[in-house]
Scaffold this motif. Structure first.
Motif, PDB file in Angstrom:
ATOM      1  N   ASN A 158      44.742  42.625  42.707  1.00  0.00           N
ATOM      2  CA  ASN A 158      44.437  43.579  43.901  1.00  0.00           C
ATOM      3  C   ASN A 158      44.070  44.803  43.438  1.00  0.00           C
ATOM      4  OD1 ASN A 158      45.222  42.035  46.630  1.00  0.00           O
ATOM      5  ND2 ASN A 158      47.143  41.602  45.474  1.00  0.00           N
ATOM      6  N   VAL A 159      44.453  45.058  42.228  1.00  0.00           N
ATOM      7  CA  VAL A 159      44.165  46.350  41.540  1.00  0.00           C
ATOM      8  C   VAL A 159      42.741  46.652  41.135  1.00  0.00           C
ATOM      9  CG1 VAL A 159      44.751  48.005  39.913  1.00  0.00           C
ATOM     10  CG2 VAL A 159      46.627  47.146  41.120  1.00  0.00           C
ATOM     11  N   PHE A 160      42.309  45.482  40.554  1.00  0.00           N
ATOM     12  CA  PHE A 160      40.866  45.341  40.088  1.00  0.00           C
ATOM     13  C   PHE A 160      40.077  45.161  41.603  1.00  0.00           C
ATOM     14  CE2 PHE A 160      41.678  42.550  36.222  1.00  0.00           C
ATOM     15  CZ  PHE A 160      42.080  43.705  35.416  1.00  0.00           C
ATOM     16  N   ALA A 161      40.437  44.473  42.463  1.00  0.00           N
ATOM     17  CA  ALA A 161      39.441  44.571  43.665  1.00  0.00           C
ATOM     18  C   ALA A 161      39.393  45.886  44.386  1.00  0.00           C
ATOM     19  CB  ALA A 161      40.019  43.597  44.567  1.00  0.00           C
ATOM     20  N   GLU A 162      40.727  46.551  44.508  1.00  0.00           N
ATOM     21  CA  GLU A 162      40.774  47.969  44.979  1.00  0.00           C
ATOM     22  C   GLU A 162      40.002  48.987  44.437  1.00  0.00           C
ATOM     23  OE1 GLU A 162      44.127  51.160  46.484  1.00  0.00           O
ATOM     24  OE2 GLU A 162      44.711  49.481  45.649  1.00  0.00           O
ATOM     25  N   GLU A 217      38.820  40.976  31.058  1.00  0.00           N
ATOM     26  CA  GLU A 217      37.392  41.336  31.227  1.00  0.00           C
ATOM     27  C   GLU A 217      37.035  40.129  32.453  1.00  0.00           C
ATOM     28  OE1 GLU A 217      33.326  42.814  29.252  1.00  0.00           O
ATOM     29  OE2 GLU A 217      34.338  40.904  28.745  1.00  0.00           O
ATOM     30  N   GLU A 218      37.237  39.228  31.862  1.00  0.00           N
ATOM     31  CA  GLU A 218      36.778  37.890  32.630  1.00  0.00           C
ATOM     32  C   GLU A 218      37.381  37.932  33.961  1.00  0.00           C
ATOM     33  OE1 GLU A 218      35.636  34.806  29.273  1.00  0.00           O
ATOM     34  OE2 GLU A 218      37.626  34.597  30.002  1.00  0.00           O
ATOM     35  N   LEU A 219      38.723  38.249  34.038  1.00  0.00           N
ATOM     36  CA  LEU A 219      39.419  38.306  35.369  1.00  0.00           C
ATOM     37  C   LEU A 219      38.805  39.361  36.245  1.00  0.00           C
ATOM     38  CD1 LEU A 219      42.922  37.589  34.051  1.00  0.00           C
ATOM     39  CD2 LEU A 219      41.568  36.057  35.410  1.00  0.00           C
ATOM     40  N   LEU A 220      38.517  40.601  35.502  1.00  0.00           N
ATOM     41  CA  LEU A 220      37.975  41.468  36.266  1.00  0.00           C
ATOM     42  C   LEU A 220      36.770  40.994  37.091  1.00  0.00           C
ATOM     43  CD1 LEU A 220      37.365  44.356  37.430  1.00  0.00           C
ATOM     44  CD2 LEU A 220      36.848  45.010  35.292  1.00  0.00           C
ATOM     45  N   LYS A 221      35.901  40.539  36.122  1.00  0.00           N
ATOM     46  CA  LYS A 221      34.472  40.270  36.706  1.00  0.00           C
ATOM     47  C   LYS A 221      34.510  39.140  37.475  1.00  0.00           C
ATOM     48  CE  LYS A 221      31.803  41.197  32.644  1.00  0.00           C
ATOM     49  NZ  LYS A 221      30.839  40.814  31.271  1.00  0.00           N
ATOM     50  N   TYR A 222      35.582  38.172  37.661  1.00  0.00           N
ATOM     51  CA  TYR A 222      35.602  37.086  38.472  1.00  0.00           C
ATOM     52  C   TYR A 222      36.164  37.712  39.832  1.00  0.00           C
ATOM     53  CZ  TYR A 222      37.527  32.704  40.610  1.00  0.00           C
ATOM     54  OH  TYR A 222      37.663  31.566  41.493  1.00  0.00           O
ATOM     55  N   THR A 223      37.199  38.790  39.747  1.00  0.00           N
ATOM     56  CA  THR A 223      37.701  39.268  40.792  1.00  0.00           C
ATOM     57  C   THR A 223      36.315  39.897  41.722  1.00  0.00           C
ATOM     58  OG1 THR A 223      39.662  39.971  40.139  1.00  0.00           O
ATOM     59  CG2 THR A 223      39.023  41.183  41.901  1.00  0.00           C
ATOM     60  N   GLN A 224      35.616  40.713  40.971  1.00  0.00           N
ATOM     61  CA  GLN A 224      34.488  41.474  41.326  1.00  0.00           C
ATOM     62  C   GLN A 224      33.377  40.171  42.241  1.00  0.00           C
ATOM     63  OE1 GLN A 224      32.786  43.443  38.243  1.00  0.00           O
ATOM     64  NE2 GLN A 224      33.889  45.487  38.749  1.00  0.00           N
TER      65      GLN A 224
END
Length: 325
Positions: A158-162, A217-224
């Protein structure tokens, strides 16, 4: 059941209540913050109690009527009123001692995957100290170590997305290379239910992790990718710079007599934790021994992230394939 109003706690209450067990939920919040728990059981099945983690009499009053005690109390940053030692070490130790003294049959203590006495993050060091204190006072306690929890209320994806939606670039500590095995919060709740209902789990330690390994980093990119970010950018910030930025806030947290907004990522404990991997030891007990197959992160488990999509829930288009796939 201590910690019932937390992210994990509400799922555990929901599952165990379905078995018909009477549940005593000591909390320090008002009725508005715990009213959602009352309807998870039948009439009279869910009992709320007011308590403080520093009040031994209130703790004893709650546990002396219970066969099984589950402790999920924890926090992600320190404040003027509650340090990591207060929450992760002192309270679990006293709870275990009280449980042993009044004859509680089972104690389930929720820790964290990666907890270690030598960990650079104080959060994980105190978690390990608490585990040792619990086992010393209540040797048959079951220790549960979940990986990073993923779910509708999480403070991770949720934080990555926000941040992706709000900022020109999403900040990431160092290179985002630490490895994780994120796990769906409901699967951990099911595992705790299985542990509570199986006396053979007493005295054992369970590491509950997802079936796939990702870097941060992969989780952030997946969120994006999931929120269909139009121009996703990542700002790699060295940890020493973040520690400098966090210093004033960290100092105020322990001094001001009122709550401060605490952004995820701007505490020493979080920053210091980013350089380590959080993986289930190969021979450790886990979901398999409890007869549970953890859900895959891809799919409905992270469907809640669609709420962050640009121009609406179903609008936009997927820009490329994320590295996490």
């Amino acid at each position: 059941m201590f910690g019932s109003t937390g992210m994990l706690g509400r799922y555990v209450v929901n599952h165990i209540a379905k078995s018909g067990s009477k549940m005593i939920l000591p909390t320090r919040c008002n009725e508005n913050a715990r009213q959602h728990l009352k309807v998870m059981g039948d009439l009279g099945q869910i009992v709320n109690l007011d308590y403080s983690i520093r009040d031994d009499d209130a703790i004893k009053f709650a546990v002396e009527r219970s066969n099984v005690v589950v402790n999920m109390v924890g926090r992600e940053w320190e404040t003027r009123n509650f340090s990591f030692e207060d929450v992760h070490v002192d309270f679990p130790a006293r709870l275990a001692e009280i449980c042993a003294s009044v004859g509680v049959k089972r104690l389930v203590h929720v820790s964290a995957l990666g907890a270690s006495l030598t960990h650079p993050s104080k959060y994980f060091r105190t978690k390990a100290e608490g585990d040792a204190a619990v086992k010393a006072a209540f040797p048959e306690a079951t220790i549960v170590k979940p990986a990073k929890l993923i779910g509708t209320e999480d403070r991770f994806l949720n934080v990555f997305a926000e941040h992706t939606v709000k900022f020109p670039a999403t900040p990431l500590v160092d290179d985002g290379g630490s490895k994780l095995q994120p796990v769906f919060v409901d699967d951990v709740a099911l595992a705790i239910q299985a542990i509570v209902e199986d006396p053979e789990t007493a005295g054992k330690e369970y590491h509950l992790a997802g079936d796939k390994t990702y870097t941060v980093e992969e989780l952030l990119k997946y969120t994006q990718f999931l929120i269909r970010a139009q121009n996703p950018r990542i700002l790699y910030v060295p940890s020493f710079i973040l520690r400098l930025l966090a210093t004033p806030h960290e100092a105020l947290l322990k001094r001001v007599p009122f709550p401060l907004p605490t952004p995820t990522g701007l505490t020493y404990s979080y920053i210091d934790a980013q350089g380590e991997d959080y993986l289930k030891p190969p021979k450790a007990l886990g979901f398999e021994q409890l007869g549970i197959t953890p859900a895959k992160l891809e799919g409905v488990v992270v469907d809640y992230l669609r709420a962050y999509r640009y121009q609406g829930y179903d609008a936009g288009h997927a820009a490329g394939t994320p590295n996490a796939d």
